[in-house]
Design a protein around this motif. Sequence first.
Motif: not given
Length: 266
Positions: A112-113, A118-127, A187-190, A206-212
């Motif tokens: 999910h975009p 949100r993960l990039f905010d956590a790891l690399a900082g907000r744009a 994405g899935r293939l990536e 991985d997060d099963e609480t969100r539908a793929p």
Amino acid sequence: MSNNILPSSTVTTDALLRWWFGPRERQRRSDPGFLERQRLAILNTIGAHEAPNAAAPRPAQRVHRVGLTCGTDQICVTLALLIWQLLNQRDAKAARTDDGRFTSHFLLVAPHPCVRSRLFDALAGRASAGGYGERHFDNSDLVRLAPTLIPQDRREEVFDFMRRHTGTGTRAMRQAQGDGVVAVTDGRLEALECLARLSPDAMVFDDETRAPYCARGEGPLTGQAWRHHLRRVAMSRNGCGVQVVFTADAPDTGAPSAPATSPYPG
């Protein structure tokens, strides 16, 4: 006699647990610390992975199912577990020991975009607004939560690693250095390609609480099938790969875990 908090835990893990949950350490800091559900998720995962029942043989691969829904809870626990793995791996390497329980290669699956951002905010900082997507590490959750997450003498070490190694899926794979990578897949293939190219000892979140995420023309069953396939690929690796799967409810897997009453008061 060992002074470790969990049976068979490493010196590095013990130092982290004391920093995170020790009463004296918490009193010296002004940060709010972990919520109770975050604390138990971290203790249960580390206890099951690092200090299982000595009478039971350790399996080659481990899957840790963590009962936390999406949002801040997952971010904080993800960062704590990533730091736990990274510092143990680096300390083992510095001591010239080969401890296959720990890694410096990480794959965070976020189709999910909004979750990926949100993960990039956590790891690399907000744009910054108008900054053409440039992120500022000083605005990251990792830096903001550093007083809670990282002992003072290890912060620059963790910060330097994250600055150099965090990136998007296949780009991170191309730029990956031998001492580690933090890849957020989009994405899935990536995700499958990244997992295939990563070290067999990589840690996968991985997060099963969100539908793929389902592309146009795909149904939810197709999306679920992709997630099951990702899980099978991860489990088929020859190394000691680690998986952390976030679930909506705390699962009862029968795996050994840390006691609900921890050595540290909540």
